[in-house]
Design a protein around this motif. Structure first.
Motif, short mmCIF file in Angstrom:
data_model
loop_
_atom_site.label_atom_id
_atom_site.label_comp_id
_atom_site.label_asym_id
_atom_site.label_seq_id
_atom_site.Cartn_x
_atom_site.Cartn_y
_atom_site.Cartn_z
N ALA A 110 0.48 -1.15 -0.10
CA ALA A 110 0.18 -0.14 0.28
C ALA A 110 0.97 0.65 0.11
N VAL A 111 2.03 0.61 1.09
CA VAL A 111 2.36 2.32 0.74
C VAL A 111 3.35 2.49 -0.35
N LYS A 112 3.69 1.00 -1.51
CA LYS A 112 4.49 1.08 -2.23
C LYS A 112 3.42 2.15 -3.36
N HIS A 113 2.17 1.34 -3.47
CA HIS A 113 1.43 2.25 -4.16
C HIS A 113 1.04 3.62 -4.06
N GLY A 114 0.78 4.50 -2.53
CA GLY A 114 0.84 5.40 -2.65
C GLY A 114 2.09 6.51 -3.18
N ILE A 115 3.52 6.01 -2.73
CA ILE A 115 4.86 6.93 -3.38
C ILE A 115 4.58 6.76 -4.63
N SER A 116 4.29 5.41 -5.51
CA SER A 116 4.01 5.85 -7.03
C SER A 116 3.23 6.77 -7.48
N GLN A 117 1.53 6.82 -6.74
CA GLN A 117 0.92 7.68 -6.87
C GLN A 117 1.85 9.21 -6.68
N ALA A 118 1.66 9.71 -5.03
CA ALA A 118 2.33 11.02 -5.01
C ALA A 118 3.30 11.38 -5.94
N LEU A 119 4.51 10.38 -6.62
CA LEU A 119 5.59 10.41 -7.27
C LEU A 119 5.11 11.06 -8.43
N THR A 120 4.17 10.86 -8.81
CA THR A 120 3.29 11.47 -11.07
C THR A 120 2.92 12.58 -10.81
N ARG A 121 2.25 12.43 -9.31
CA ARG A 121 1.60 14.14 -8.68
C ARG A 121 2.42 15.04 -8.33
N TYR A 122 3.47 14.81 -8.06
CA TYR A 122 5.04 15.75 -7.58
C TYR A 122 5.80 16.36 -9.22
N GLU A 123 5.75 15.10 -9.94
CA GLU A 123 6.46 15.43 -11.28
C GLU A 123 5.94 14.36 -12.23
N PRO A 124 4.70 14.81 -12.88
CA PRO A 124 4.29 14.33 -13.94
C PRO A 124 4.83 13.33 -15.36
N ALA A 125 6.07 14.11 -15.61
CA ALA A 125 6.62 13.73 -16.05
C ALA A 125 7.89 12.48 -15.82
N LEU A 126 6.91 11.82 -14.50
CA LEU A 126 7.38 10.40 -14.29
C LEU A 126 6.71 9.24 -14.39
N ARG A 127 5.45 10.15 -14.87
CA ARG A 127 4.52 8.86 -15.18
C ARG A 127 4.61 7.52 -16.10
N ALA A 128 5.07 8.17 -17.13
CA ALA A 128 5.06 7.14 -18.18
C ALA A 128 6.66 6.14 -17.52
N ALA A 129 6.77 6.18 -16.90
CA ALA A 129 8.09 5.32 -16.73
C ALA A 129 7.51 4.74 -15.22
N ILE A 130 6.74 5.40 -14.55
CA ILE A 130 6.09 4.81 -13.24
C ILE A 130 5.29 3.71 -13.45
N LYS A 131 4.37 4.25 -14.37
CA LYS A 131 3.26 3.58 -15.17
C LYS A 131 3.54 1.81 -16.38
N LEU A 132 4.74 1.99 -16.50
CA LEU A 132 4.98 0.74 -17.35
C LEU A 132 5.80 0.13 -16.43
N ALA A 133 6.63 0.45 -15.42
CA ALA A 133 6.23 -0.59 -14.76
C ALA A 133 4.96 -1.19 -13.60
#
Length: 193
Positions: free
Chosen positions: A141-164
């Motif tokens: 759950a923390v991993k999922h939350g960190i991933s979502q928060a990272l994409t909200r702080y840095e939207p450019a990272l969304r593609a890499a995190i979504k691909l993973a």
């Protein structure tokens, strides 16, 4: 009967060889007769260039009044509320350091996966509150939350995190117990007499 129009790889190789040999001959003809060359080009198959689809529009950065990105992560029965801000890489879960709360190294590895994929390790501080489930579900759950928060702080990272695959909520949960069974699928012990 219908004729077989399929082509084998050897037929394809012959076609490419004849096409590769044809351009010098066409160049010689072009010097002699220009209108004939234009007619030959009109008959030749034209390669269509498919334009690449435009990149997904960049989302807006979502921050609260303190300059933090907030997200909720879920896994099994656990729910994590995660706040992320630039810092030294300190992760605090339920008021305790991650090394104390998640004693198993594999759980800490799970939590840090989004940072490793985005190449942002030790660049953000994380404050998380988790409830429900066991330690494994809470780490997820923390991993999922960190991933979502990272994409909200840095939207450019969304593609890499979504691909993973870290933005997708893992829908696997415990199967319910059925009546007439010991557990979800386990039967009671069979007694012949």
């Amino acid at each position: 009967m219908m004729s077989d129009t399929r082509q084998s790889l050897s037929d394809l190789a012959k076609l490419t060889e004849t096409e590769a040999a044809a351009p010098p001959a066409e160049a010689a003809e072009a010097a002699e007769d220009a209108p004939a060359a234009e007619a030959a080009e009109a008959e030749a198959p034209v390669e269509t260039v498919v334009p690449e689809p435009p990149a997904a529009p960049l989302r807006e950065q979502q921050l609260d009044k303190q300059g933090r990105a907030y997200a909720t992560g879920r896994r099994k029965d656990a729910v994590a509320r995660v706040w992320l801000k630039p810092g030294s890489g300190k992760i605090v879960v339920n008021g305790r350091d991650q090394e104390i709360y998640f004693a198993r190294p594999t759980l800490r590895l799970v939590i840090n996966q989004p940072f490793d994929v985005a190449a942002r390790r030790d660049q953000y501080d994380v404050v998380a509150t988790v409830s429900g489930g066991g330690l494994s579900g809470q780490a997820g759950a923390v991993k999922h939350g960190i991933s979502q928060a990272l994409t909200r702080y840095e939207p450019a990272l969304r593609a890499a995190i979504k691909l993973a695959g870290f933005l997708t909520r893992d829908s696997r949960v415990v199967e319910r117990k059925k009546y007439g069974r010991a557990k979800a699928r386990r039967s009671f012990q069979f007694s012949k007499r």
